[in-house]
Enzyme design. Structure first.
Site, short mmCIF file in Angstrom:
data_model
loop_
_atom_site.label_atom_id
_atom_site.label_comp_id
_atom_site.label_asym_id
_atom_site.label_seq_id
_atom_site.Cartn_x
_atom_site.Cartn_y
_atom_site.Cartn_z
N ARG A 1 0.80 -1.21 0.00
CA ARG A 1 0.00 0.00 0.00
C ARG A 1 0.85 1.27 0.00
O ARG A 1 0.36 2.33 -0.39
CB ARG A 1 -0.95 0.01 1.16
CG ARG A 1 -0.41 -0.50 2.48
CD ARG A 1 -1.43 -0.41 3.59
NE ARG A 1 -2.01 0.90 3.62
CZ ARG A 1 -3.20 1.19 3.14
NH1 ARG A 1 -3.89 0.23 2.57
NH2 ARG A 1 -3.66 2.40 3.21
N ARG B 296 -7.49 1.69 6.60
CA ARG B 296 -6.35 2.47 6.10
C ARG B 296 -6.73 3.31 4.87
O ARG B 296 -6.18 3.16 3.78
CB ARG B 296 -5.19 1.56 5.81
CG ARG B 296 -4.79 0.82 7.09
CD ARG B 296 -3.56 0.03 6.98
NE ARG B 296 -2.38 0.89 6.94
CZ ARG B 296 -1.14 0.40 6.76
NH1 ARG B 296 -1.00 -0.89 6.54
NH2 ARG B 296 -0.10 1.19 6.73
N ASP C 272 3.93 -0.07 15.54
CA ASP C 272 4.63 -1.19 14.89
C ASP C 272 5.40 -2.04 15.88
O ASP C 272 5.96 -3.06 15.51
CB ASP C 272 5.59 -0.67 13.81
CG ASP C 272 4.83 -0.04 12.66
OD1 ASP C 272 5.45 0.65 11.84
OD2 ASP C 272 3.60 -0.23 12.59
N ILE D 35 -3.85 3.66 17.07
CA ILE D 35 -3.58 4.06 15.68
C ILE D 35 -4.44 3.28 14.69
O ILE D 35 -5.07 3.86 13.81
CB ILE D 35 -2.08 3.89 15.32
CG1 ILE D 35 -1.19 4.59 16.34
CG2 ILE D 35 -1.82 4.34 13.89
CD1 ILE D 35 -1.29 6.12 16.32
N ARG E 176 8.36 -9.13 4.12
CA ARG E 176 8.11 -7.79 3.61
C ARG E 176 8.92 -6.75 4.36
O ARG E 176 9.28 -5.72 3.81
CB ARG E 176 6.62 -7.45 3.75
CG ARG E 176 5.70 -8.32 2.93
CD ARG E 176 4.30 -7.79 2.95
NE ARG E 176 4.30 -6.33 2.71
CZ ARG E 176 3.21 -5.58 2.78
NH1 ARG E 176 2.05 -6.12 3.10
NH2 ARG E 176 3.25 -4.30 2.54
#
Ligand code: EPZ
Length: 433
Positions: free
Chosen positions: A108, A137, A320, A342, A412
């Site tokens: 994204r 998102r 994260d 978040i 990733r």
């Protein structure tokens, strides 16, 4: 999982269904070299679109997401050369304004090409990224900001189509602090006519790193790292040569691994300044942490204390790191409240951790984690990048064997993570299905 769904999973992701197998219970010791930051490298590689000529980027991490963005940039007409962790990009041949669904759906952050394409080609056709497992998102703030700079925006057949003969500087206020939104609009504004002020901008180190690169390319940017960023448009930019900052989330992930396993790990080539909140919180759990220059030395304690965390935009506790920290709290002494402010769906790892014996109750955006003496190994499924990391961490400390499936999520954002863990004594291996 029905066979059809299983194969569609492979077709959908076009990825090997690798799994990682861990024999838990070992205390990790040794040194880990931290790689370049994924979330800094992505916008910085995209910033090459803003100038003709060869940009040189060093310390670029070797990640699936970096491969994806290089593929996308090539498709837009950029030339790319690479030598190990050095990447050179020349966007002199930039000609195609379209970022296709096939690429954007896999990563994204591809939406970051929107601003630079409109700035350089006066138009862009970028697939809407769609949601992902951690939340809807949306990109409404990216689009609202671009419209404020004078672009006309249309949504057609799942694509954003943006046009602007000339972007004009303006005031942009972000209703919600958005990292890539700030980055997208910063890149759109550097070649606009006049002054752009981004208010309620993101302060993440990755935003500052991008601003530093743009300034080296000739942009006029003040205030990066604060909530008000002022950009004075310039007629053109020139290429630059830079090194990508260290990945603070990879650093934090290995710090939690040391704290979890009572280990003794030295992290090399990291940026302690970007880690202050993580260091502070880990010290409160009884980890012993020493910082010197670009290295961090962490020694885990045998008695892990429970503490509360609430994810916030930088410099608050990073979302994260939420899943990784939850693993630490799952074997701490006491009760920890973990609030995720978040993203609306970033507790997917909880069900897998509970299958390993964690005692976690979710109530709204808060998870109550009651420490248990130990976790037990189990076959688990990764759902997103950071959840995958948390399952690896859980496997390192659990008794017995843990099998983490669908590790393409992990690849990733973490460079050769199992190799780095083997080097510090973990019994971990990757098995190709
Ligand atoms: C960046 O994502 C990071 N990705 C994410 O890291 C990180 O979790 C996130 O920032 C928050 O720190 C990259 O930098 C490539 P946001 P981003 O826009 O920019 C809402 C990882 O694991 N929002 O800061 O996409 C949004 O829904 C990844 O490395 C809108 O409502 O996140 C979220 O609730 C995961 N409208 C909040 O803002 C918008 O137009 C923060 O999102 C944009 C965002």
């Amino acid at each position: 999982m029905p066979v059809g769904a299983f194969f569609s999973e492979i077709l959908l992701n076009g990825e090997q269904m690798d799994k990682i197998i861990i024999e838990g219970g070992r205390s990790l010791k040794g040194e880990v070299k931290i790689s370049g930051s994924k979330n800094a490298a992505l916008p910085i590689l995209v910033s090459s679109l803003l100038a003709d000529g060869w940009n040189t980027y060093n310390n670029v991490p070797d990640l699936k997401d970096i491969q994806s963005i290089k593929l996308l940039l090539t498709g837009l007409g950029a030339r790319i050369e690479e030598d190990g962790s050095s990447v050179r990009i020349d966007a002199g041949g930039l000609c195609n304004p379209e970022a296709p669904y096939e690429l954007v759906r896999k990563m994204r952050a591809s939406i970051l090409v929107l601003g630079p394409l409109v700035a350089r080609l006066k138009k862009a056709r970028v697939s809407l990224p769609g949601g992902c497992s951690i939340g809807a998102r949306p990109i409404n703030l990216h689009l609202k900001g671009l419209a404020r700079l004078g672009a006309s925006i249309e949504l057609k057949h799942g694509y954003v189509e943006a046009f602007a003969d000339r972007l004009t500087g303006n005031e942009i206020y972000f209703d919600i602090i958005t990292v890539t939104g700030t980055e997208n609009l910063m890149m759109a504004a550097v070649l606009a006519d006049g002054i752009t002020v981004l208010r309620n901008a993101a302060c993440e180190p990755e935003v500052v790193a991008l601003a530093d690169v743009l300034i080296k390319m000739g942009a006029d940017i003040q205030g990066a790292g604060t909530s008000v960023i002022t950009i004075k448009g310039v007629p053109s930019l020139h290429p630059a040569s830079i090194s990508i900052i260290p990945d603070r989330i990879e650093t934090g992930t290995f710090m939690v691994a040391a704290a979890l396993t009572g280990g003794d790990i030295k992290l090399l080539n990291c940026e302690p300044d970007h880690m202050q909140t993580i260091i502070h919180k880990l010290r409160l759990t009884n980890a012993d942490i020493k910082v010197n220059n670009k290295n961090i030395h962490i020694i885990g304690s045998n008695e892990i204390s429970s503490i509360d965390i609430k994810t916030m935009p930088y410099p608050g506790f990073p979302t994260d790191m939420q899943a990784q920290f939850m693993v630490l709290m799952s074997i701490a002494k006491g009760l920890s409240i973990i609030s995720e402010t978040i993203f609306e769906n970033r507790f997917i790892h909880v069900s897998e951790l509970k299958r390993m014996g964690a005692d976690i109750t979710i109530s709204g955006n808060a998870a109550m984690v009651k420490g248990v003496p130990l976790l037990s190994g189990a076959p688990v499924i990764a759902s997103d990048l950071r959840a995958s990391a948390s399952l690896i961490l859980a496997g390192l400390v659990a008794r017995g064997k843990t099998e983490v499936n669908r590790v393409y999520h992990l690849d990733r954002g973490y460079e050769a993570i199992e190799k780095k863990f083997v080097k510090i004594g973990a019994a971990i291996k990757r098995v190709r299905e």
